[in-house]
Design an enzyme around this catalytic site. Structure first.
Site, PDB file in Angstrom:
ATOM      1  N   HIS A   1     -20.478 -53.391  60.584  1.00  0.00           N
ATOM      2  CA  HIS A   1     -21.481 -52.407  61.153  1.00  0.00           C
ATOM      3  C   HIS A   1     -21.995 -51.602  59.891  1.00  0.00           C
ATOM      4  O   HIS A   1     -21.874 -51.574  58.551  1.00  0.00           O
ATOM      5  CB  HIS A   1     -20.437 -51.094  61.403  1.00  0.00           C
ATOM      6  CG  HIS A   1     -19.374 -50.942  60.364  1.00  0.00           C
ATOM      7  ND1 HIS A   1     -19.573 -49.995  59.287  1.00  0.00           N
ATOM      8  CD2 HIS A   1     -17.979 -51.401  60.367  1.00  0.00           C
ATOM      9  CE1 HIS A   1     -18.321 -49.681  58.785  1.00  0.00           C
ATOM     10  NE2 HIS A   1     -17.501 -50.750  59.290  1.00  0.00           N
ATOM     11  N   ASP A   2     -23.290 -51.157  60.100  1.00  0.00           N
ATOM     12  CA  ASP A   2     -24.120 -50.531  59.309  1.00  0.00           C
ATOM     13  C   ASP A   2     -24.762 -51.193  58.129  1.00  0.00           C
ATOM     14  O   ASP A   2     -25.252 -51.026  57.042  1.00  0.00           O
ATOM     15  CB  ASP A   2     -23.536 -49.386  58.603  1.00  0.00           C
ATOM     16  CG  ASP A   2     -22.826 -48.343  59.510  1.00  0.00           C
ATOM     17  OD1 ASP A   2     -23.654 -47.798  60.348  1.00  0.00           O
ATOM     18  OD2 ASP A   2     -21.618 -48.109  59.582  1.00  0.00           O
TER      19      ASP A   2
ATOM     20  N   GLY B   1     -18.525 -53.759  56.115  1.00  0.00           N
ATOM     21  CA  GLY B   1     -19.619 -52.577  56.478  1.00  0.00           C
ATOM     22  C   GLY B   1     -20.505 -52.206  55.241  1.00  0.00           C
ATOM     23  O   GLY B   1     -20.088 -52.017  54.143  1.00  0.00           O
TER      24      GLY B   1
END
Length: 269
Positions: free
Chosen positions: A122-123, A140
């Site tokens: 994520h991200d 992440g």
């Protein structure tokens, strides 16, 4: 030509398909997905969430793209995954969307390659022309600069930045930021010089590589603190774009320390 969809595939109502899209056997495309022109999904691809796949990107079997992020703080809020054009995503690759704590979006740049079982958490922010080899694991919020290459089985800690044109050796554990144009090896990874082979392949001139070598020596073998040496390099190479990229990377800073040569790690970290 309209999309070609195998009878065994499931394309949810609401999914947006460009021209000449091919969706193979047993694929699943969720209702928020957008596939650009010429996208090809081989068999057994699972594509979920608010995910956009750029034109002509090819995704191989058993890739899991856009499913909820592996973050225990995620509570179902709207998040996105955006994949650029002309990417190659091989078997078993996983890519997660963003989280509210990281801007709510994971971004993958155009013309990037993800070999079997690589993971983009994520991200993350992935630049153009990046290559992740087999079984690479990005935690992440990682940032990977344009044309960087990460060798097989390597892992990057949360919030790590890997600069443009850098090379990370296979099985490396990257816990600190890696400057552009650099080479990192080992677990935990340490700076091992410049990615000279990669620079030559990308068409960097002999003069540009020579100036990068000089700047590298000033940064990691000179006197004073690293901050002082960054200032010295900025002044000594005012017209060298590649050197100034390194300066900007170091001055920008991040959440992690800077990856340094093994002999200087204790002092600099």
């Amino acid at each position: 030509m309209s999309a070609t969809i195998h009878p065994s595939a499931v394309v949810e109502e609401g999914a947006r398909l460009g021209e000449d899209v091919e969706i193979g056997p047993f694929c699943h495309v969720g209702p928020q997905a957008t596939l650009g022109d010429g996208v090809r999904l081989h068999s057994h691809v699972s594509l979920a969430g608010d995910t956009t796949v750029g034109a002509r990107t090819v995704i191989f079997p058993f890739a899991s793209i856009g499913h909820p992020p592996q973050d225990l703080k995620y509570r179902g809020e709207p998040v996105r995954l955006t994949i650029g054009e002309d990417c190659l995503i091989r078997e078993g690759v996983t890519m997660n969307p963003g989280t509210a704590g990281g801007g709510s979006e994971t971004v993958v740049g155009p013309r990037s390659v993800f070999l079997a079982n690589a993971h983009v958490a994520h991200d993350c922010r992935i630049g153009e022309g990046v290559i992740l080899s087999n079984n690479v694991m990005l935690a992440g919020h990682c940032q990977i600069g344009d044309f960087a290459i990460v060798g097989g089985g390597a892992a990057a800690h949360q919030f790590v930045r890997i600069g443009a044109h850098a090379f990370v050796g296979g099985l490396a554990g990257v816990e600190h930021d890696l400057i552009p144009f650099a080479l990192a090896l080992g677990n935990r990874a340490s700076l091992a010089g410049l990615n000279v082979v990669g620079l030559k392949r990308r068409g960097f001139s002999h003069e540009a590589i020579h100036e990068l070598r000089r700047a590298y020596k000033m940064l990691f073998n000179g006197a004073g603190t690293l901050k002082e040496r960054v200032g010295d390099v900025a002044e000594a190479f005012p017209g060298q774009e590649a050197v100034q990229q390194i300066v900007a990377f170091l001055q920008q800073g991040g959440d992690r320390a800077i990856c340094v040569p093994r002999a200087g790690r204790e002092e600099e970290a």
